[in-house]
Scaffold this motif. Sequence first.
Motif, mmCIF file in Angstrom:
data_model
loop_
_atom_site.group_PDB
_atom_site.id
_atom_site.type_symbol
_atom_site.label_atom_id
_atom_site.label_comp_id
_atom_site.label_asym_id
_atom_site.label_seq_id
_atom_site.Cartn_x
_atom_site.Cartn_y
_atom_site.Cartn_z
ATOM 1 N N PHE A 1 69.361 94.495 12.204
ATOM 2 C CA PHE A 1 67.951 94.194 13.351
ATOM 3 C C PHE A 1 67.525 92.532 11.565
ATOM 4 C CE2 PHE A 1 66.945 97.647 10.867
ATOM 5 C CZ PHE A 1 65.868 97.464 9.198
ATOM 6 N N GLY A 2 67.050 92.190 12.408
ATOM 7 C CA GLY A 2 66.814 90.484 11.441
ATOM 8 C C GLY A 2 65.321 90.847 11.061
ATOM 9 N N ILE A 3 65.182 90.569 9.921
ATOM 10 C CA ILE A 3 63.987 91.047 8.995
ATOM 11 C C ILE A 3 63.291 89.608 9.279
ATOM 12 C CG2 ILE A 3 62.786 90.779 6.627
ATOM 13 C CD1 ILE A 3 64.345 93.127 7.314
ATOM 14 N N ASN A 4 61.326 89.369 9.471
ATOM 15 C CA ASN A 4 61.108 88.377 9.498
ATOM 16 C C ASN A 4 59.926 88.831 9.212
ATOM 17 O OD1 ASN A 4 62.834 87.805 12.833
ATOM 18 N ND2 ASN A 4 62.331 90.058 13.068
ATOM 19 N N HIS A 5 58.940 86.918 9.625
ATOM 20 C CA HIS A 5 57.820 87.163 8.753
ATOM 21 C C HIS A 5 56.951 87.950 9.359
ATOM 22 C CE1 HIS A 5 59.084 83.356 5.684
ATOM 23 N NE2 HIS A 5 59.445 83.248 6.333
ATOM 24 N N SER A 6 57.168 87.398 10.467
ATOM 25 C CA SER A 6 55.490 88.482 11.157
ATOM 26 C C SER A 6 55.512 89.806 10.051
ATOM 27 C CB SER A 6 55.847 88.793 12.409
ATOM 28 O OG SER A 6 56.660 89.238 13.283
ATOM 29 N N GLU A 7 56.920 90.770 10.257
ATOM 30 C CA GLU A 7 56.972 92.420 9.351
ATOM 31 C C GLU A 7 56.293 92.107 7.827
ATOM 32 O OE1 GLU A 7 60.194 92.676 12.361
ATOM 33 O OE2 GLU A 7 60.482 92.089 10.200
ATOM 34 N N ILE A 8 56.986 90.693 7.438
ATOM 35 C CA ILE A 8 56.319 90.810 6.233
ATOM 36 C C ILE A 8 54.563 90.962 6.554
ATOM 37 C CG2 ILE A 8 55.555 89.591 3.965
ATOM 38 C CD1 ILE A 8 58.669 88.336 4.760
ATOM 39 N N PHE A 9 53.660 90.026 6.998
ATOM 40 C CA PHE A 9 52.491 89.866 7.446
ATOM 41 C C PHE A 9 52.028 91.336 7.851
ATOM 42 C CE2 PHE A 9 53.042 84.928 9.056
ATOM 43 C CZ PHE A 9 53.068 84.822 7.639
ATOM 44 N N THR A 10 52.504 91.726 8.668
ATOM 45 C CA THR A 10 52.391 93.764 8.771
ATOM 46 C C THR A 10 52.165 94.294 7.542
ATOM 47 O OG1 THR A 10 53.093 93.413 11.646
ATOM 48 C CG2 THR A 10 52.411 95.528 10.620
ATOM 49 N N ARG A 11 53.100 94.007 6.495
ATOM 50 C CA ARG A 11 53.612 94.534 5.654
ATOM 51 C C ARG A 11 51.580 94.876 4.998
ATOM 52 N NH1 ARG A 11 56.923 92.760 2.226
ATOM 53 N NH2 ARG A 11 55.142 92.122 1.308
ATOM 54 N N ALA B 1 53.015 98.611 17.989
ATOM 55 C CA ALA B 1 51.948 99.382 18.965
ATOM 56 C C ALA B 1 52.682 100.509 18.944
ATOM 57 C CB ALA B 1 52.021 99.293 20.178
ATOM 58 N N PHE B 2 54.115 100.593 18.681
ATOM 59 C CA PHE B 2 55.399 102.261 18.301
ATOM 60 C C PHE B 2 55.911 101.607 17.426
ATOM 61 C CE2 PHE B 2 56.612 99.709 22.202
ATOM 62 C CZ PHE B 2 57.779 99.834 21.807
ATOM 63 N N ASP B 3 56.489 103.200 17.245
ATOM 64 C CA ASP B 3 57.840 102.921 16.006
ATOM 65 C C ASP B 3 58.686 101.658 16.376
ATOM 66 O OD1 ASP B 3 55.748 103.927 13.557
ATOM 67 O OD2 ASP B 3 57.267 106.208 14.597
ATOM 68 N N GLY B 4 59.234 100.749 15.144
ATOM 69 C CA GLY B 4 59.824 99.816 15.328
ATOM 70 C C GLY B 4 61.655 100.161 15.106
ATOM 71 N N SER B 5 62.027 98.954 14.750
ATOM 72 C CA SER B 5 63.662 99.826 14.320
ATOM 73 C C SER B 5 63.828 99.911 12.339
ATOM 74 C CB SER B 5 64.422 98.388 14.924
ATOM 75 O OG SER B 5 64.502 96.927 14.178
ATOM 76 N N TYR B 6 62.473 99.908 12.630
ATOM 77 C CA TYR B 6 63.631 100.244 10.641
ATOM 78 C C TYR B 6 63.712 101.679 10.312
ATOM 79 C CZ TYR B 6 61.762 95.840 8.812
ATOM 80 O OH TYR B 6 60.801 94.386 8.210
ATOM 81 N N ALA B 7 65.349 102.606 11.113
ATOM 82 C CA ALA B 7 65.179 102.405 11.099
ATOM 83 C C ALA B 7 66.998 103.251 11.679
ATOM 84 C CB ALA B 7 64.656 104.383 11.822
ATOM 85 N N GLU B 8 66.958 104.564 11.850
ATOM 86 C CA GLU B 8 68.719 105.015 12.265
ATOM 87 C C GLU B 8 68.223 104.749 14.298
ATOM 88 O OE1 GLU B 8 71.575 107.083 8.989
ATOM 89 O OE2 GLU B 8 69.518 107.984 10.024
ATOM 90 N N TYR B 9 67.516 105.224 14.270
ATOM 91 C CA TYR B 9 67.294 105.288 15.748
ATOM 92 C C TYR B 9 65.567 105.039 16.595
ATOM 93 C CZ TYR B 9 71.345 108.562 15.478
ATOM 94 O OH TYR B 9 72.127 108.749 15.979
ATOM 95 N N VAL B 10 65.922 103.983 17.765
ATOM 96 C CA VAL B 10 64.264 103.555 18.082
ATOM 97 C C VAL B 10 64.218 103.945 19.261
ATOM 98 C CG1 VAL B 10 65.299 101.327 18.653
ATOM 99 C CG2 VAL B 10 62.705 101.858 18.070
ATOM 100 N N LEU B 11 63.458 104.477 20.184
ATOM 101 C CA LEU B 11 63.254 104.545 21.128
ATOM 102 C C LEU B 11 62.105 103.683 21.556
ATOM 103 C CD1 LEU B 11 62.673 106.819 23.491
ATOM 104 C CD2 LEU B 11 60.786 107.999 22.761
ATOM 105 N N SER C 1 71.321 96.556 3.271
ATOM 106 C CA SER C 1 71.546 97.899 3.552
ATOM 107 C C SER C 1 69.993 98.219 4.423
ATOM 108 C CB SER C 1 72.543 98.931 2.915
ATOM 109 O OG SER C 1 71.368 99.618 1.971
ATOM 110 N N LEU C 2 69.888 99.486 4.691
ATOM 111 C CA LEU C 2 68.285 99.971 4.906
ATOM 112 C C LEU C 2 67.847 100.703 4.231
ATOM 113 C CD1 LEU C 2 66.527 100.797 7.250
ATOM 114 C CD2 LEU C 2 67.841 103.118 7.229
ATOM 115 N N SER C 3 68.620 101.160 2.703
ATOM 116 C CA SER C 3 68.188 100.975 1.703
ATOM 117 C C SER C 3 67.271 100.300 1.256
ATOM 118 C CB SER C 3 68.931 102.764 1.151
ATOM 119 O OG SER C 3 69.977 102.226 0.441
ATOM 120 N N GLU C 4 68.236 99.328 0.974
ATOM 121 C CA GLU C 4 67.696 98.058 0.334
ATOM 122 C C GLU C 4 66.492 96.721 0.716
ATOM 123 O OE1 GLU C 4 71.843 96.940 -1.638
ATOM 124 O OE2 GLU C 4 71.954 96.777 -0.011
ATOM 125 N N ILE C 5 66.150 97.795 1.811
ATOM 126 C CA ILE C 5 65.374 97.071 2.160
ATOM 127 C C ILE C 5 63.974 96.203 1.885
ATOM 128 C CG2 ILE C 5 62.805 98.950 2.690
ATOM 129 C CD1 ILE C 5 64.066 96.634 5.723
#
Length: 317
Positions: free
Chosen positions: A37-47, A93-103, A293-297
Motif C-alpha cells: 500500500f502507499g502512504i498518503n498525507h491524509s493518513e498523516i493528518f488522521t494520525r 470508518a473501519f480498520d484499514g490496510s496497515y496490516a497483513e489482512y484487511v476486511l 516494510s510494515l515494521s518500518e511504518i
Amino acid sequence: MKAVVVYEAGGAQQLVYTDVPRPTIKEGRSLVKVRGFGINHSEIFTRQGLSPSVKIPRILGIECVGTVEETTEPERLPVGRRVVSIMGEMGRAFDGSYAEYVLIPNAQIYPVDTDLPWAELAAIQETYYTAFCSLENLRISAEHSVLVHGGASGVGVAALRLLRGKYPDMRIDGITRRADMRSSFLAEGYTDIVIDRDGRLETERSYDRILELIDPAVIKDSMKHLCRFGILCSTGQLGGKWYLEQFDPIIDLAEDSYLTSFYSGNVREGRLNDLIDYIDRYRVRIRPEKIFSLSEIIDAHRYLESRTGFGKVVIVI
C-alpha cells in the motif's frame, strides 16, 4: 496478524506495530491479503488527530493491493484474485490496510489484470489514480502548458510521469517552496520550477492547465496564473486547509476560465484498468521513491513528512 495501530493521536511514534486478531469474514465483505500500500498525507493528518470523524484506536490505511484470501462473492472475487482497493472509508470508518489482512466491503474491491510487481502496483493506487483522473478532467492536449502545485508530492510526481509518457516535449513546471530543490525537479522531468513564497507564486508566466494539490489555501493566487480559457483542477489539500473561504467566483476566477475538481473517493473499476493500460501503452515510469516494510511504518511516515520527501512512498508486505 501483524498490524499497525494508532491508539493515541500524535506524531509518528504513535504508530504501534503489534499483533491483533485477524478479521473474521462477514456477509458482503471479503478478506484481502495485503501485499502492499502507499502512504498518503491524509493518513498523516488522521494520525495527528486532524480527522474528526475518525475514532481511535484505528488501523489506518486508505488503499491496498493484494489477493483475495476469503470471499463472499466468489464469481467476481475468487480466492487468489489480484485486487486493489481505494478509499470508501477504509482506514477511517473501519480498520484499514496497515496490516497483513484487511476486511473490505465487496463493492470497493476491484479486480485488476496486471503482472506488475507489488511495489509498482502499490504505487499506482490512490496516487496515480488520482493524478490520472485529474488529468482527464483537465482535458490536456499536446499544445498545452501545465503547472503542478505540489510538484514534489506523490500525486504531483505521478501526474508529471503520466504526462511525460504521452507528451515528452510538453512544458510542465512544478511548484516548490525551496529553490534548492530545482535540480531534483529537473532530474525528475519538470521543465522548470516556480517558487511558492508564503502562498504566492513568484512568476509572471501563465499556464493553460493547473493541477492544484495545495488548495484551498492558495487557489486564489493560482488562478492569477491561468491563461484565458484555461482549466484549474482542484484535487489536493496538502496546505492543511479543508474549505475555500472568501472566494468570489465572479472576481476570483481567471478570465473565461474553468474550475473543476477530482475526489479519489470516486472510484470506478473501468477507470482503474484504463490507468493500467495507459501506463503500459506509454511506458510510464512508476517505481516508488521509497519502499519500506510494515515494521518500518514510523520511518515511512517520517520520510514523507520530511522536507526531503519526494514522490511516492510505499509499504510492501
